[in-house]
Write an enzyme that holds these catalytic residues in place. Structure first.
Site, PDB file in Angstrom:
ATOM      1  N   GLY A 151      27.755  -4.167  -1.798  1.00  0.00           N
ATOM      2  CA  GLY A 151      27.548  -3.055  -0.853  1.00  0.00           C
ATOM      3  C   GLY A 151      28.774  -2.723  -0.027  1.00  0.00           C
ATOM      4  N   SER A 157      28.723   6.243  13.400  1.00  0.00           N
ATOM      5  CA  SER A 157      29.675   5.495  12.575  1.00  0.00           C
ATOM      6  C   SER A 157      30.144   6.298  11.369  1.00  0.00           C
ATOM      7  CB  SER A 157      29.000   4.207  12.098  1.00  0.00           C
ATOM      8  OG  SER A 157      29.778   3.641  11.077  1.00  0.00           O
ATOM      9  N   TYR A 179      21.466   0.177   8.655  1.00  0.00           N
ATOM     10  CA  TYR A 179      22.262   0.481   9.858  1.00  0.00           C
ATOM     11  C   TYR A 179      22.803   1.918   9.783  1.00  0.00           C
ATOM     12  CZ  TYR A 179      26.478   0.396  12.867  1.00  0.00           C
ATOM     13  OH  TYR A 179      27.457   0.682  13.777  1.00  0.00           O
ATOM     14  N   LEU A 233      22.509  -7.769  27.094  1.00  0.00           N
ATOM     15  CA  LEU A 233      23.464  -8.884  26.933  1.00  0.00           C
ATOM     16  C   LEU A 233      23.195  -9.717  25.684  1.00  0.00           C
ATOM     17  CD1 LEU A 233      23.920 -10.089  30.655  1.00  0.00           C
ATOM     18  CD2 LEU A 233      25.150  -8.301  29.412  1.00  0.00           C
ATOM     19  N   ALA A 271      24.665   1.064  23.120  1.00  0.00           N
ATOM     20  CA  ALA A 271      23.889  -0.151  22.797  1.00  0.00           C
ATOM     21  C   ALA A 271      23.358  -0.049  21.375  1.00  0.00           C
ATOM     22  CB  ALA A 271      22.720  -0.301  23.773  1.00  0.00           C
ATOM     23  N   ASN A 286      36.817   2.123  12.044  1.00  0.00           N
ATOM     24  CA  ASN A 286      36.751   0.699  12.400  1.00  0.00           C
ATOM     25  C   ASN A 286      37.496   0.485  13.708  1.00  0.00           C
ATOM     26  OD1 ASN A 286      36.072   0.685   9.543  1.00  0.00           O
ATOM     27  ND2 ASN A 286      36.261  -1.542   9.722  1.00  0.00           N
TER      28      ASN A 286
HETATM   29  N1  LIG Z   1      32.937  -1.720  16.394  1.00  0.00           N
HETATM   30  C1  LIG Z   1      33.068  -0.719  15.526  1.00  0.00           C
HETATM   31  O1  LIG Z   1      34.001  -0.680  14.732  1.00  0.00           O
HETATM   32  C2  LIG Z   1      32.060   0.413  15.512  1.00  0.00           C
HETATM   33  C3  LIG Z   1      32.187   1.405  14.524  1.00  0.00           C
HETATM   34  C4  LIG Z   1      31.262   2.448  14.509  1.00  0.00           C
HETATM   35  C5  LIG Z   1      30.272   2.526  15.470  1.00  0.00           C
HETATM   36  N2  LIG Z   1      30.156   1.539  16.406  1.00  0.00           N
HETATM   37  C6  LIG Z   1      29.070   1.649  17.390  1.00  0.00           C
HETATM   38  O2  LIG Z   1      29.606   1.500  18.704  1.00  0.00           O
HETATM   39  C7  LIG Z   1      28.623   0.892  19.551  1.00  0.00           C
HETATM   40  C8  LIG Z   1      29.210  -0.320  20.253  1.00  0.00           C
HETATM   41  O3  LIG Z   1      29.573  -1.300  19.285  1.00  0.00           O
HETATM   42  P1  LIG Z   1      30.446  -2.583  19.633  1.00  0.00           P
HETATM   43  O4  LIG Z   1      31.331  -2.853  18.484  1.00  0.00           O
HETATM   44  O5  LIG Z   1      31.023  -2.427  20.975  1.00  0.00           O
HETATM   45  O6  LIG Z   1      29.334  -3.730  19.625  1.00  0.00           O
HETATM   46  P2  LIG Z   1      28.872  -4.772  20.748  1.00  0.00           P
HETATM   47  O7  LIG Z   1      27.873  -5.679  20.084  1.00  0.00           O
HETATM   48  O8  LIG Z   1      30.029  -5.381  21.429  1.00  0.00           O
HETATM   49  O9  LIG Z   1      28.130  -3.816  21.782  1.00  0.00           O
HETATM   50  C9  LIG Z   1      26.755  -3.505  21.701  1.00  0.00           C
HETATM   51  C10 LIG Z   1      26.160  -3.720  23.093  1.00  0.00           C
HETATM   52  O10 LIG Z   1      24.784  -3.321  23.063  1.00  0.00           O
HETATM   53  C11 LIG Z   1      24.002  -4.316  23.708  1.00  0.00           C
HETATM   54  N3  LIG Z   1      22.656  -4.274  23.115  1.00  0.00           N
HETATM   55  C12 LIG Z   1      22.310  -4.617  21.846  1.00  0.00           C
HETATM   56  N4  LIG Z   1      20.994  -4.446  21.658  1.00  0.00           N
HETATM   57  C13 LIG Z   1      20.498  -3.971  22.828  1.00  0.00           C
HETATM   58  C14 LIG Z   1      19.199  -3.606  23.273  1.00  0.00           C
HETATM   59  N5  LIG Z   1      18.135  -3.695  22.459  1.00  0.00           N
HETATM   60  N6  LIG Z   1      19.032  -3.163  24.545  1.00  0.00           N
HETATM   61  C15 LIG Z   1      20.099  -3.088  25.391  1.00  0.00           C
HETATM   62  N7  LIG Z   1      21.350  -3.435  25.035  1.00  0.00           N
HETATM   63  C16 LIG Z   1      21.550  -3.865  23.768  1.00  0.00           C
HETATM   64  C17 LIG Z   1      24.738  -5.633  23.444  1.00  0.00           C
HETATM   65  O11 LIG Z   1      24.422  -6.659  24.367  1.00  0.00           O
HETATM   66  C18 LIG Z   1      26.195  -5.185  23.539  1.00  0.00           C
HETATM   67  O12 LIG Z   1      26.676  -5.272  24.865  1.00  0.00           O
HETATM   68  C19 LIG Z   1      27.433   0.589  18.654  1.00  0.00           C
HETATM   69  O13 LIG Z   1      26.506   1.647  18.755  1.00  0.00           O
HETATM   70  C20 LIG Z   1      28.035   0.561  17.270  1.00  0.00           C
HETATM   71  O14 LIG Z   1      27.074   0.865  16.276  1.00  0.00           O
HETATM   72  C21 LIG Z   1      31.018   0.477  16.460  1.00  0.00           C
END
Ligand SMILES: NC(=O)c1ccc[n+]([C@@H]2O[C@H](COP(=O)([O-])OP(=O)(O)OC[C@H]3O[C@@H](n4cnc5c(N)ncnc54)[C@H](O)[C@@H]3O)[C@@H](O)[C@H]2O)c1
Length: 324
Positions: A277, A117, A141, A33, A74, A170
């Site tokens: 970047g 990603s 990242y 969370l 996560a 995205n």
């Molecule tokens: N949003 C985008 O456009 C996008 C694009 C490419 C990849 N991603 C990947 O998709 C995934 C989800 O991204 P999102 O946009 O929903 O982000 P988000 O921050 O809403 O979700 C990440 C979740 O991981 C949890 N978390 C973070 N660190 C943690 C830890 N150490 N232990 C346990 N839980 C942990 C957070 O509480 C959160 O609920 C990620 O892996 C992100 O890299 C997202």
């Protein structure tokens, strides 16, 4: 089927949980969370509030739940934070991921799905990048995402753990935190609804592929199916990977104009110096996901933006609880 979804209280993960629950699976969420919120979560899924860096806690949860599939969302998702503190980024995004793979193998999980990603691992893409395109991550990242993909390939070869990697474009939609660092749609929407102005870094002609989160959740259902299909052993990490996007490039200026029309807002965007970047062009070729997974995006940008605006208006964009 029992499925662990890490990050299931976050933006994308919570939609993946919804899709799996709707398909009849038993879902356990692992989430600390830090950026997620239990309010995002499907009521029928169970939450274990633990950190994926905590190997012992992860081991206990896996031993009692015995997942068939691990779906790993996560992450530390803030690119700028990964630049400021690459060690922290690697601890969460690399070591945390390896902890999960380790427990997946120990508890004989049948497959692992990883949220990678497309925007962060290919670098500049003047032409839509195919999965086999050269990898050129420019942030820690992106380097971590590429590293985990390589680990998954090694885990397949060494321990027989099957995996599917989804390289997202995205992603945008309801539950994305406008207070977060990622998500231009969410940030613009929130500012425009509040009657404020919007800052576009650079010319605004930089292009991205925007994909709606419900389409992404469906890709995770297809990825699960793929794990149980007659999968050939991959010869390299790219053979397990699929770009998940809309297949269309949209400039930040065009995105802003579309949102301003929907909300509606009449304040012109202000342009500021581009950020170091930042990519000019990030485009994904989604042909392989269509051919192999059967994935095609269903939600057009204008419709997805409408749904995102409606959600933000209803919730005042208050889903996130940032605790870092
Ligand atoms: N949003 C985008 O456009 C996008 C694009 C490419 C990849 N991603 C990947 O998709 C995934 C989800 O991204 P999102 O946009 O929903 O982000 P988000 O921050 O809403 O979700 C990440 C979740 O991981 C949890 N978390 C973070 N660190 C943690 C830890 N150490 N232990 C346990 N839980 C942990 C957070 O509480 C959160 O609920 C990620 O892996 C992100 O890299 C997202």
């Amino acid at each position: 089927m029992r499925i662990v979804v890490t990050g299931g209280a976050g933006f994308i993960g919570s939609h993946v949980v919804d899709a799996y629950v709707d398909a009849g699976h038993e879902v356990l969420v692992i989430d600390n969370l830090s950026t997620g919120n239990a309010k995002n979560m499907n009521a029928t899924a169970r939450l274990e509030q633990i950190d994926i860096r905590d190997a012992q806690a992860v081991a206990q949860v896996f031993a009692s739940f015995r997942p068939h599939v691990v779906n790993h969302h996560a992450a530390q998702i803030d690119i700028r934070r990964s630049v400021e503190d690459p060690v922290f980024d690697a601890e969460v995004n690399v070591i945390g991921s390896v902890n999960l793979m380790q427990q997946a193998v120990r508890n004989r999980a049948e497959g692992f799905i990883f949220a990678s990603s497309g925007g962060a691992i290919y670098g500049e893409t003047p032409h839509p990048a195919v999965e086999t395109a050269a990898k050129a991550p420019i942030s820690p990242y992106g380097a971590a995402k590429a590293a985990v993909e390589n680990y998954l390939f090694a885990y397949r070869k060494t321990f027989g753990l099957n995996s599917v990697v989804l390289r997202y474009a995205n992603v945008y939609g309801p539950r994305q935190d406008p207070a977060g660092e990622a998500g231009v749609v969410s940030i613009f929407t929130s500012a425009l609804i509040a009657g404020g102005g919007v800052t576009i870094f650079g010319s605004g002609y930089q292009v991205r592929d925007y994909v709606f989160v419900v389409d992404v959740a469906r890709a995770n259902l297809l990825a699960r199916d793929r794990l149980f299909s007659d999968m050939q052993t991959p010869r390299n990490p790219d053979e397990s990977a699929f770009n998940i996007g809309s297949g269309r490039a949209t400039s930040v200026n065009a995105l802003y104009e579309e949102l301003a029309k929907i909300i509606p807002a009449s304040i012109a965007a202000v342009h500021a110096k581009s950020r170091p970047g930042e990519l000019m062009e990030s485009r994904l070729d989604i042909t392989r996901g269509h051919a192999v997974l059967g994935f095609s995006p269903r939600v057009k940008l204008a419709d997805g933006l409408l749904q995102t605006v409606a959600w933000q208006k209803n919730t005042k964009g208050t889903s996130g609880t940032r605790t870092r």
